[in-house]
Scaffold this active site. Structure first.
Site, mmCIF file in Angstrom:
data_model
loop_
_atom_site.group_PDB
_atom_site.id
_atom_site.type_symbol
_atom_site.label_atom_id
_atom_site.label_comp_id
_atom_site.label_asym_id
_atom_site.label_seq_id
_atom_site.Cartn_x
_atom_site.Cartn_y
_atom_site.Cartn_z
ATOM 1 C CB SER A 46 36.514 55.891 31.613
ATOM 2 O OG SER A 46 36.162 54.619 32.101
ATOM 3 C CG HIS A 47 34.878 52.277 29.143
ATOM 4 N ND1 HIS A 47 35.756 52.610 30.148
ATOM 5 C CD2 HIS A 47 35.626 51.738 28.157
ATOM 6 C CE1 HIS A 47 36.990 52.248 29.796
ATOM 7 N NE2 HIS A 47 36.933 51.726 28.593
ATOM 8 C CD GLU A 187 38.012 57.740 35.083
ATOM 9 O OE1 GLU A 187 38.245 58.938 35.315
ATOM 10 O OE2 GLU A 187 36.865 57.252 35.122
HETATM 11 P P1 NDP Z 1 37.588 51.009 38.706
HETATM 12 O O1 NDP Z 1 38.951 50.928 39.281
HETATM 13 O O2 NDP Z 1 36.830 52.264 38.864
HETATM 14 O O3 NDP Z 1 36.667 49.847 39.325
HETATM 15 C C1 NDP Z 1 37.009 48.498 39.199
HETATM 16 C C2 NDP Z 1 36.006 47.616 39.913
HETATM 17 O O4 NDP Z 1 36.148 47.789 41.314
HETATM 18 C C3 NDP Z 1 34.551 47.954 39.592
HETATM 19 O O5 NDP Z 1 33.821 46.770 39.515
HETATM 20 C C4 NDP Z 1 34.137 48.819 40.781
HETATM 21 O O6 NDP Z 1 32.738 48.825 41.029
HETATM 22 C C5 NDP Z 1 34.884 48.143 41.911
HETATM 23 N N1 NDP Z 1 35.146 49.046 43.043
HETATM 24 C C6 NDP Z 1 35.628 50.313 42.999
HETATM 25 N N2 NDP Z 1 35.730 50.789 44.248
HETATM 26 C C7 NDP Z 1 35.315 49.814 45.089
HETATM 27 C C8 NDP Z 1 35.178 49.716 46.499
HETATM 28 N N3 NDP Z 1 35.506 50.711 47.307
HETATM 29 N N4 NDP Z 1 34.694 48.561 47.003
HETATM 30 C C9 NDP Z 1 34.369 47.522 46.200
HETATM 31 N N5 NDP Z 1 34.460 47.567 44.861
HETATM 32 C C10 NDP Z 1 34.940 48.694 44.310
HETATM 33 O O7 NDP Z 1 37.587 50.621 37.152
HETATM 34 P P2 NDP Z 1 38.765 50.602 36.078
HETATM 35 O O8 NDP Z 1 39.267 51.990 35.860
HETATM 36 O O9 NDP Z 1 39.756 49.559 36.419
HETATM 37 O O10 NDP Z 1 37.940 50.113 34.772
HETATM 38 C C11 NDP Z 1 36.844 50.897 34.329
HETATM 39 C C12 NDP Z 1 36.223 50.274 33.115
HETATM 40 O O11 NDP Z 1 37.107 50.355 32.013
HETATM 41 C C13 NDP Z 1 35.829 48.802 33.207
HETATM 42 O O12 NDP Z 1 34.452 48.721 32.938
HETATM 43 C C14 NDP Z 1 36.624 48.112 32.126
HETATM 44 O O13 NDP Z 1 35.960 47.046 31.436
HETATM 45 C C15 NDP Z 1 36.886 49.259 31.171
HETATM 46 N N6 NDP Z 1 38.052 48.989 30.348
HETATM 47 C C16 NDP Z 1 37.868 48.499 29.084
HETATM 48 C C17 NDP Z 1 38.970 48.204 28.302
HETATM 49 C C18 NDP Z 1 38.820 47.586 26.947
HETATM 50 O O14 NDP Z 1 39.817 47.338 26.307
HETATM 51 N N7 NDP Z 1 37.655 47.293 26.456
HETATM 52 C C19 NDP Z 1 40.330 48.435 28.780
HETATM 53 C C20 NDP Z 1 40.393 48.916 30.141
HETATM 54 C C21 NDP Z 1 39.291 49.203 30.885
HETATM 55 P P3 NDP Z 1 31.889 50.220 40.802
HETATM 56 O O15 NDP Z 1 31.808 50.386 39.316
HETATM 57 O O16 NDP Z 1 30.585 49.967 41.455
HETATM 58 O O17 NDP Z 1 32.674 51.318 41.458
HETATM 59 O O1 PYC Z 2 40.061 52.891 29.020
HETATM 60 O O2 PYC Z 2 41.865 51.669 29.099
HETATM 61 C C1 PYC Z 2 40.829 52.025 28.555
HETATM 62 C C2 PYC Z 2 40.437 51.372 27.283
HETATM 63 C C3 PYC Z 2 41.242 50.773 26.391
HETATM 64 C C4 PYC Z 2 40.434 50.297 25.369
HETATM 65 C C5 PYC Z 2 39.161 50.636 25.686
HETATM 66 N N1 PYC Z 2 39.180 51.272 26.871
#
Ligand code: NDP
Ligand code: PYC
Length: 348
Positions: A46-47, A187
């Site tokens: 997703s990123h 996602e």
């Molecule tokens: P996930 O829900 O996939 O994962 C969140 C965290 O939980 C990760 O550190 C992941 O590690 C960990 N994790 C997942 N499964 C387990 C498990 N079973 N046991 C322990 N730890 C676990 O990610 P999100 O969808 O919430 O976010 C994905 C990305 O999107 C992030 O990097 C975030 O910075 C980015 N994002 C950026 C935004 C922006 O505005 N710039 C906005 C929203 C999101 P692992 O990766 O090893 O699975």
């Molecule tokens: O995946 O939610 C997201 C997101 C928002 C801005 C950058 N990534």
């Protein structure tokens, strides 16, 4: 179309080419490409480099300054602010984080506020860069309104990620990085692109009903993770990385976009903690206690956050990455070197 296998070096060069071909200065393009290729390398789809499509769209809106020169304001012993001048965030972070670490080493705790930046990347590359310098760190950003508060039905919060890192004496740091929404919006966008359904607890449609259709979800509202608890954390991110540092909340960022579809434009807050200043002579013992906590997690069969990423990284560094041929073709079409040939340029 089949997948294509590519080396990380090839992908980095392609990413820089796409960005500079569309008007971004080389220093920004290098900083941004590093973060996006790291996402692809760690299988954070997703990123990853798919986001280049959104970068080009952002560059074409005319909202972003492709040659922005970040301005540093050293405002207090424990606070540095960087005005990104409406450019992308990775270069201002690189500049500001050097000063942040120097300050944390003197004061024990210090903050970096980045203002007026287009931010759309994962936060863990920033957190890992800080952990590599021996500091624990916390980072957060708002985004564009697309998440309903728990109990509500209309978009208000962004997906507002929070990331944290803890440096460890050996090996990789402890890092988590998570949206405060049920999942990153990226996602849902990837599911739409692939024609796949989504789980029906990620979002509601514009009539407030749960939906498994990514198109309807993107027009409706996403859910926070953990109900009211995620909702409170999402509000905290809005406040600390918005009004506290004098920048936009997600709703304002969306309004600033004027429907053009650029990346969110707002601020970022990063806080660094130096364990050696907090711990003094006991810093070594404190680090051992942290290790006991991690041993307690993995000792019962649970995994540490980021373990999946670090395993993916090992594979990608050895074997390169795969992209769908469709995405590869889309990226080539956006680069000046459209004749770039994967075999000639580092097919892995
Ligand atoms: P996930 O829900 O996939 O994962 C969140 C965290 O939980 C990760 O550190 C992941 O590690 C960990 N994790 C997942 N499964 C387990 C498990 N079973 N046991 C322990 N730890 C676990 O990610 P999100 O969808 O919430 O976010 C994905 C990305 O999107 C992030 O990097 C975030 O910075 C980015 N994002 C950026 C935004 C922006 O505005 N710039 C906005 C929203 C999101 P692992 O990766 O090893 O699975
Ligand atoms: O995946 O939610 C997201 C997101 C928002 C801005 C950058 N990534």
């Amino acid at each position: 179309m089949a997948d294509v296998a590519l080396s990380l070096e090839y992908l980095h060069a392609l990413a820089v080419d796409v960005l500079t071909s569309n008007g971004l200065d080389n220093s920004h393009a290098e900083a941004l490409a590093k973060v996006l290729v790291a996402g692809q390398r760690d299988e954070c789809q997703s990123h990853g480099v798919w986001r280049l499509l959104g970068c080009v769209k952002t560059l074409r809106t005319g909202k972003l300054n492709g040659s922005a020169e970040p301005r540093v304001h050293d405002v207090a012993p424990a606070l540095v602010k960087v005005d990104a001048q409406f450019g992308f965030s990775p270069l201002p972070f690189e500049i500001g984080s050097r000063i942040l670490v120097e300050k944390a080493r003197k004061t024990g705790i210090a903050a970096l506020a980045i203002n007026n930046c287009f931010h759309f990347s994962a936060l863990w590359p920033e957190i890992e860069a800080l952990a590599a310098q021996g500091v624990a760190a916390l980072a957060m950003v708002p985004s564009h309104s697309c998440v309903a508060p728990a109990g509500g039905t209309r978009p208000l919060f962004g997906t507002n990620p929070i990331a944290f890192g803890w440096p460890r004496p050996e090996g990789v740091p402890f890092v988590f990085d998570m949206a405060t929404s049920r999942i990153a919006r990226g996602e849902i966008e990837l599911h739409r692109r692939a024609g796949l359904k989504i789980p029906n607890d990620w979002a509601i449609d514009d009539e407030g009903q749960p939906t498994d259709d990514p198109e309807r979800a993107l027009k409706g509202a996403m859910m926070t993770f953990g109900g009211y608890k995620g909702s409170a954390l999402a509000a905290m991110v809005e406040l600390l990385a918005g009004p506290l540092i004098g920048d936009m909340i997600s709703q304002e960022s969306l309004e600033f976009d004027e429907g053009l579809g650029a990346a969110p434009c707002h601020g970022e807050l990063v806080i660094a903690f130096d364990p050696s200043v907090f711990g003094g002579a006991d810093a070594g013992d404190n680090a051992h206690r942290a290790e006991a906590l991690f041993a307690g997690i993995v000792g019962q069969g649970a995994r540490l956050p980021s373990q999946r990423r670090f395993e993916a990284r090992e594979r990608s560094v050895k074997h390169g990455v795969t992209l769908s041929a469709e995405l590869h073709a889309d990226l080539l079409a956006l680069s000046k070197s459209q004749d770039r040939n994967a075999d000639a340029c580092g097919r892995s």
